[in-house]
Design a protein around this motif. Structure first.
Motif, PDB file in Angstrom:
ATOM      1  N   ILE A  49     -74.933  39.843  40.783  1.00 14.70           N
ATOM      2  CA  ILE A  49     -74.306  40.812  42.364  1.00 14.70           C
ATOM      3  C   ILE A  49     -75.734  41.142  43.188  1.00 14.70           C
ATOM      4  O   ILE A  49     -76.288  41.442  45.000  1.00 14.70           O
TER       5      ILE A  49
ATOM      6  N   ASP B  15     -68.785  36.868  44.129  1.00 11.76           N
ATOM      7  CA  ASP B  15     -69.050  37.515  45.341  1.00 11.76           C
ATOM      8  C   ASP B  15     -68.363  38.542  45.082  1.00 11.76           C
ATOM      9  O   ASP B  15     -66.858  38.861  45.376  1.00 11.76           O
TER      10      ASP B  15
ATOM     11  N   GLU C 265     -80.578  33.610  44.120  1.00  9.56           N
ATOM     12  CA  GLU C 265     -79.163  32.833  44.616  1.00  9.56           C
ATOM     13  C   GLU C 265     -77.947  32.862  44.665  1.00  9.56           C
ATOM     14  O   GLU C 265     -77.668  33.843  43.382  1.00  9.56           O
ATOM     15  N   GLU C 266     -77.391  33.258  45.390  1.00 10.64           N
ATOM     16  CA  GLU C 266     -75.711  33.193  45.122  1.00 10.64           C
ATOM     17  C   GLU C 266     -75.506  32.251  44.132  1.00 10.64           C
ATOM     18  O   GLU C 266     -74.836  30.767  44.501  1.00 10.64           O
ATOM     19  N   ASP C 267     -74.703  32.365  42.666  1.00  8.58           N
ATOM     20  CA  ASP C 267     -74.716  31.585  41.927  1.00  8.58           C
ATOM     21  C   ASP C 267     -73.118  32.328  41.132  1.00  8.58           C
ATOM     22  O   ASP C 267     -72.507  31.776  40.394  1.00  8.58           O
ATOM     23  N   SER C 268     -72.710  34.042  41.017  1.00 10.84           N
ATOM     24  CA  SER C 268     -71.915  34.641  40.107  1.00 10.84           C
ATOM     25  C   SER C 268     -70.755  34.902  41.528  1.00 10.84           C
ATOM     26  O   SER C 268     -70.779  34.411  42.621  1.00 10.84           O
TER      27      SER C 268
ATOM     28  N   GLN D 157     -78.196  39.594  43.993  1.00 14.59           N
ATOM     29  CA  GLN D 157     -78.120  38.509  45.456  1.00 14.59           C
ATOM     30  C   GLN D 157     -77.789  38.831  46.425  1.00 14.59           C
ATOM     31  O   GLN D 157     -79.069  38.740  47.900  1.00 14.59           O
ATOM     32  N   LYS D 158     -77.793  40.249  46.857  1.00 19.46           N
ATOM     33  CA  LYS D 158     -77.491  40.608  47.754  1.00 19.46           C
ATOM     34  C   LYS D 158     -78.984  42.201  48.525  1.00 19.46           C
ATOM     35  O   LYS D 158     -78.370  41.194  50.073  1.00 19.46           O
TER      36      LYS D 158
END
Length: 102
Positions: free
Chosen positions: A63, A77, A72-75, A66-67
């Motif tokens: 996370i 949020d 890439e965002e895939d987990s 991602q931030k």
């Protein structure tokens, strides 16, 4: 023969994922009581807290990456800011280290 289903059943993998999300949500809301309920339920259900903690740390790390735009965002949020994520990750890493030596 060990199958994925047997392994997941033995270690309650699917249950762990939902508990990790519940704990992150409680931390995000700064809800200590809910956090303690999640941890208590884990212990009551015989889930290996060391394994849970390592999975939690991995997810928080993803996370955080991602931030900052590395992954890439895939987990899962969360609305937590980067500083709160870093503090939370640091606390759980410290707890993990203390569990190993206690």
């Amino acid at each position: 023969e060990i199958t994925k289903e047997i392994f997941e059943s033995k270690y309650q993998i699917s249950n762990i994922s939902s508990k990790i999300q519940a704990l992150i949500q409680a931390c995000e809301e700064k809800d200590l009581q809910s956090s303690l309920v999640v941890i208590s339920n884990l212990a009551d259900n015989g889930i290996d807290l060391g394994f849970f903690l390592s999975e939690l740390i991995v997810l928080l790390h993803k996370i955080l990456l991602q931030k900052v735009g590395v992954e890439e965002e895939d987990s899962f949020d969360t609305d937590m800011n980067i500083e709160d994520l870093k503090k939370l990750l640091s606390l759980f890493i410290k707890a993990s280290g203390e569990m190993k030596y206690s």
